[in-house]
Write an enzyme that holds these catalytic residues in place. Structure first.
Site, PDB file in Angstrom:
ATOM      1  N   HIS A  53      16.413  -5.812   4.367  1.00  0.00           N
ATOM      2  CA  HIS A  53      16.021  -5.631   2.983  1.00  0.00           C
ATOM      3  C   HIS A  53      14.770  -4.652   2.710  1.00  0.00           C
ATOM      4  CE1 HIS A  53      14.654  -7.132  -0.876  1.00  0.00           C
ATOM      5  NE2 HIS A  53      13.446  -7.705  -0.545  1.00  0.00           N
ATOM      6  N   ARG A 100      -8.248   5.127  20.805  1.00  0.00           N
ATOM      7  CA  ARG A 100      -9.558   4.693  21.398  1.00  0.00           C
ATOM      8  C   ARG A 100      -9.434   4.470  22.758  1.00  0.00           C
ATOM      9  NH1 ARG A 100     -11.378  -0.938  19.239  1.00  0.00           N
ATOM     10  NH2 ARG A 100     -13.440  -0.421  20.378  1.00  0.00           N
ATOM     11  N   ARG A 144      10.933   5.895  -0.553  1.00  0.00           N
ATOM     12  CA  ARG A 144      10.517   7.350   0.234  1.00  0.00           C
ATOM     13  C   ARG A 144      11.509   8.171   0.267  1.00  0.00           C
ATOM     14  NH1 ARG A 144       5.069   6.812  -0.228  1.00  0.00           N
ATOM     15  NH2 ARG A 144       4.402   4.931   0.298  1.00  0.00           N
ATOM     16  N   TRP A 151       3.191   5.656   5.036  1.00  0.00           N
ATOM     17  CA  TRP A 151       4.047   4.767   5.694  1.00  0.00           C
ATOM     18  C   TRP A 151       3.439   3.284   5.825  1.00  0.00           C
ATOM     19  CZ3 TRP A 151       7.902   7.339   8.968  1.00  0.00           C
ATOM     20  CH2 TRP A 151       8.964   6.771   9.565  1.00  0.00           C
ATOM     21  N   HIS A 205       3.807  -0.235   3.469  1.00  0.00           N
ATOM     22  CA  HIS A 205       4.862  -0.845   3.526  1.00  0.00           C
ATOM     23  C   HIS A 205       4.540  -2.072   4.345  1.00  0.00           C
ATOM     24  CE1 HIS A 205       7.174   1.821   0.952  1.00  0.00           C
ATOM     25  NE2 HIS A 205       6.533   2.753   1.631  1.00  0.00           N
ATOM     26  N   ARG A 206       4.098  -3.049   3.839  1.00  0.00           N
ATOM     27  CA  ARG A 206       3.407  -4.300   4.696  1.00  0.00           C
ATOM     28  C   ARG A 206       4.011  -5.146   5.155  1.00  0.00           C
ATOM     29  NH1 ARG A 206       0.759  -6.028  -0.847  1.00  0.00           N
ATOM     30  NH2 ARG A 206       2.859  -5.068  -1.449  1.00  0.00           N
ATOM     31  N   TYR A 216       0.041   3.816  18.417  1.00  0.00           N
ATOM     32  CA  TYR A 216      -0.648   4.365  19.742  1.00  0.00           C
ATOM     33  C   TYR A 216      -2.225   4.505  19.545  1.00  0.00           C
ATOM     34  CZ  TYR A 216      -2.104   8.299  22.829  1.00  0.00           C
ATOM     35  OH  TYR A 216      -2.404   9.092  24.102  1.00  0.00           O
ATOM     36  N   ASP A 229      12.995  -5.788   8.521  1.00  0.00           N
ATOM     37  CA  ASP A 229      14.181  -6.366   8.152  1.00  0.00           C
ATOM     38  C   ASP A 229      14.950  -5.490   7.325  1.00  0.00           C
ATOM     39  OD1 ASP A 229      13.754  -7.286   5.401  1.00  0.00           O
ATOM     40  OD2 ASP A 229      12.354  -8.437   6.183  1.00  0.00           O
ATOM     41  N   ARG A 281     -12.749  11.221  18.492  1.00  0.00           N
ATOM     42  CA  ARG A 281     -11.438  11.411  17.504  1.00  0.00           C
ATOM     43  C   ARG A 281     -11.752  11.782  15.959  1.00  0.00           C
ATOM     44  NH1 ARG A 281      -8.940   5.411  16.514  1.00  0.00           N
ATOM     45  NH2 ARG A 281     -10.825   4.430  16.120  1.00  0.00           N
TER      46      ARG A 281
HETATM   47  C1  LIG Z   1       5.604   8.302  -4.793  1.00  0.00           C
HETATM   48  C2  LIG Z   1       4.449   6.973  -4.509  1.00  0.00           C
HETATM   49  C3  LIG Z   1       3.311   7.240  -4.816  1.00  0.00           C
HETATM   50  C4  LIG Z   1       2.198   6.466  -4.469  1.00  0.00           C
HETATM   51  N1  LIG Z   1       0.906   6.604  -4.824  1.00  0.00           N
HETATM   52  C5  LIG Z   1      -0.064   5.824  -4.331  1.00  0.00           C
HETATM   53  C6  LIG Z   1      -1.330   6.014  -4.658  1.00  0.00           C
HETATM   54  O1  LIG Z   1      -1.668   7.092  -5.245  1.00  0.00           O
HETATM   55  N2  LIG Z   1      -2.307   5.221  -4.119  1.00  0.00           N
HETATM   56  C7  LIG Z   1      -2.093   4.126  -3.608  1.00  0.00           C
HETATM   57  O2  LIG Z   1      -2.915   3.279  -3.342  1.00  0.00           O
HETATM   58  N3  LIG Z   1      -0.732   3.835  -3.229  1.00  0.00           N
HETATM   59  C8  LIG Z   1       0.335   4.630  -3.383  1.00  0.00           C
HETATM   60  N4  LIG Z   1       1.697   4.448  -3.163  1.00  0.00           N
HETATM   61  C9  LIG Z   1       1.703   3.176  -2.438  1.00  0.00           C
HETATM   62  C10 LIG Z   1       2.450   2.071  -3.382  1.00  0.00           C
HETATM   63  O3  LIG Z   1       1.584   1.461  -4.311  1.00  0.00           O
HETATM   64  C11 LIG Z   1       3.003   0.876  -2.327  1.00  0.00           C
HETATM   65  O4  LIG Z   1       1.749   0.322  -1.742  1.00  0.00           O
HETATM   66  C12 LIG Z   1       3.862   1.243  -1.398  1.00  0.00           C
HETATM   67  O5  LIG Z   1       4.926   1.955  -1.992  1.00  0.00           O
HETATM   68  C13 LIG Z   1       4.689   0.179  -0.881  1.00  0.00           C
HETATM   69  O6  LIG Z   1       5.109  -0.470  -1.562  1.00  0.00           O
HETATM   70  P1  LIG Z   1       5.450  -2.008  -1.561  1.00  0.00           P
HETATM   71  O7  LIG Z   1       4.346  -2.809  -1.797  1.00  0.00           O
HETATM   72  O8  LIG Z   1       6.579  -2.633  -2.624  1.00  0.00           O
HETATM   73  O9  LIG Z   1       6.074  -2.275  -0.154  1.00  0.00           O
HETATM   74  P2  LIG Z   1       5.761  -3.446   1.020  1.00  0.00           P
HETATM   75  O10 LIG Z   1       4.427  -3.516   1.356  1.00  0.00           O
HETATM   76  O11 LIG Z   1       6.772  -2.945   2.007  1.00  0.00           O
HETATM   77  O12 LIG Z   1       6.323  -4.747   0.258  1.00  0.00           O
HETATM   78  C14 LIG Z   1       7.688  -5.011  -0.013  1.00  0.00           C
HETATM   79  C15 LIG Z   1       7.715  -6.055  -1.061  1.00  0.00           C
HETATM   80  O13 LIG Z   1       7.059  -7.275  -0.455  1.00  0.00           O
HETATM   81  C16 LIG Z   1       6.452  -7.944  -1.606  1.00  0.00           C
HETATM   82  N5  LIG Z   1       5.073  -8.115  -0.924  1.00  0.00           N
HETATM   83  C17 LIG Z   1       4.335  -7.627   0.162  1.00  0.00           C
HETATM   84  N6  LIG Z   1       3.430  -8.016   0.228  1.00  0.00           N
HETATM   85  C18 LIG Z   1       3.007  -8.540  -0.850  1.00  0.00           C
HETATM   86  C19 LIG Z   1       1.819  -9.462  -1.039  1.00  0.00           C
HETATM   87  N7  LIG Z   1       0.582  -9.444  -0.344  1.00  0.00           N
HETATM   88  N8  LIG Z   1       1.849 -10.292  -2.217  1.00  0.00           N
HETATM   89  C20 LIG Z   1       3.202 -10.254  -2.678  1.00  0.00           C
HETATM   90  N9  LIG Z   1       4.287  -9.684  -2.505  1.00  0.00           N
HETATM   91  C21 LIG Z   1       4.091  -8.899  -1.341  1.00  0.00           C
HETATM   92  C22 LIG Z   1       6.610  -7.320  -2.800  1.00  0.00           C
HETATM   93  O14 LIG Z   1       7.663  -7.601  -3.439  1.00  0.00           O
HETATM   94  C23 LIG Z   1       6.724  -5.744  -2.230  1.00  0.00           C
HETATM   95  O15 LIG Z   1       7.335  -5.060  -3.406  1.00  0.00           O
HETATM   96  C24 LIG Z   1       2.684   5.332  -3.677  1.00  0.00           C
HETATM   97  C25 LIG Z   1       4.093   4.864  -3.435  1.00  0.00           C
HETATM   98  C26 LIG Z   1       4.911   6.010  -3.563  1.00  0.00           C
HETATM   99  C27 LIG Z   1       6.401   5.674  -3.174  1.00  0.00           C
END
Ligand SMILES: Cc1cc2nc3c(=O)[nH]c(=O)nc-3n(C[C@H](O)[C@H](O)[C@H](O)COP(=O)(O)OP(=O)(O)OC[C@H]3O[C@@H](n4cnc5c(N)ncnc54)[C@H](O)[C@@H]3O)c2cc1C
Length: 347
Positions: free
Chosen positions: A262, A168, A271, A154, A157-158, A165, A260, A244
């Protein structure tokens, strides 16, 4: 075990999320209020008077959360996802929180028309054409309790703001995720990250499978037993931050997660997908269920244009045009993805 499908309010009672509690309209007329306030700066402070213009709503409003402090869905034995706040919280009667998207979009498009079916058309247009910033005007705050192995997925999703929680500062509660024997999944042979097929727990039909599933659950029980030693060692004075570190990732954590709309939709798209691990999928489905009554027009468009849509590559469009069952190239994975898409499209 999936979530039980019931939404509870803060008193633990089942409830519907659609009951609006009407808030009387504040006067729609302009009130000019002089406010004298101290303005600090790095060289001291000055007193200034501002005229604050306060304008109420044109019509009565309602609380999109029906006057509740949380809408909660229980997940598995110890987990939950609860909607604890929303922006907008107050919405004019007869509308939904979708109205905030329309309001933001109309800043760029001008006033335009205001009928609900036109709002629906505008929202659908925005989602189809990935005009995403109006959706960023809405925010939702969730309180979530989940096992650490789900939290690790989870947190990727940055774009959300998170407060977790602290193990520490506080003792980790004695809560662990353990699937039932019927939910123990086999490693998928086609997808290295996945497991869909269940072990047969019927010992008469498949004794080896039943034994393996039972052994897996005993393995989880052994890992859970580390909790007794964690508890004892913290009581003997070992710091919580060190004690822990031997707890398994099936132990629960919890956090507040604000995002937000979006980026929530992006989270749900990834997910709720069949490629996501089943244990996080149930949380995403519960979030969808909590948001659907609050932003029904957006969730409808999200389902139509994202969740249940099919994205075609150039090679796939070529195969469609040529009425070919296969796509050009020798990438087996791409080929099987094309087959899955053909199946979805009924071809
Ligand atoms: C089925 C599945 C399998 C996965 N397997 C792996 C794995 O094996 N190993 C692993 O490490 N991860 C894995 N992931 C995680 C995946 O690579 C993504 O990190 C995660 O889904 C978050 O996606 P996101 O970056 O689009 O989302 P968010 O971090 O919520 O970002 C949303 C959008 O904001 C923009 N954004 C956010 N931060 C930045 C930034 N710094 N620069 C530019 N644009 C940005 C991008 O457009 C991004 O798409 C997996 C994910 C899924 C769903």
């Amino acid at each position: 075990m999936a979530w039980d499908g019931r939404v509870r309010n803060n008193r633990g009672m089942s409830m519907t999320t659609s009951t609006p509690s009407v808030v009387p309209a504040a006067p729609a007329t302009l009130v000019r209020e002089p406010v004298r306030i101290e303005i600090p700066s790095n060289v001291g402070s000055t007193e200034k008077t501002f005229e604050v213009r306060k304008i109420g709503f044109d019509s009565p409003t309602f609380d999109v959360m029906g006057g509740c402090s949380r809408h909660e869905i229980r997940i598995h034995e110890h987990g939950f996802v609860a909607l604890v706040d929303a922006m907008p919280r107050l919405v004019p009667q007869g509308q939904t929180a979708d109205a905030a998207i329309v309001q933001a979009a109309r800043v760029s498009y001008g006033q335009g028309t205001k009928k609900v079916n036109e709002d629906r058309g505008l929202i659908r247009y925005l989602l189809r054409h990935r005009h995403t910033t109006p959706l960023e005007m809405l925010e939702f705050k969730f309180h979530v309790s989940m096992p650490i192995f789900i939290a690790r997925q989870w947190i990727r999703h940055r774009t959300a703001s998170v407060n977790e929680y602290s193990a520490r500062y506080s003792i980790v509660p004695d809560r662990f995720y353990k699937p039932s024997i019927d939910e123990v999944r086999k490693q998928s042979s086609s997808n290295r990250q996945g497991g869909e097929e269940r072990f047969t727990s019927d010992a008469a039909a498949a004794p080896n499978e039943a034994r393996t599933a039972e052994e897996f659950l005993r393995y989880l029980d052994d890992a859970e037993k580390m909790y007794e030693r964690y508890d004892a060692l913290t009581k003997q004075g070992v710091s919580r931050e060190l004690a822990r570190i031997a707890l398994p990732v099936s132990v629960y954590t919890e956090w507040y997660w604000k995002c937000d709309l979006h980026n929530i939709l992006r989270f749900l798209s990834l997910r709720m997908d069949s490629h996501a691990q089943q244990e996080i999928r149930v949380y995403a489905e519960a979030m969808y269920a909590l948001l659907q009554p609050i932003v029904p027009l957006t969730m409808e468009a999200f389902r139509d244009y994202e969740l249940q849509s099919v994205r075609l590559t150039r090679l796939e469009i070529e195969a469609l045009r040529n009425k070919s069952q296969t796509i050009a190239g020798d990438n087996k994975r791409e080929q099987s993805e094309w087959e899955a898409k053909r199946g979805l499209m009924g071809l």
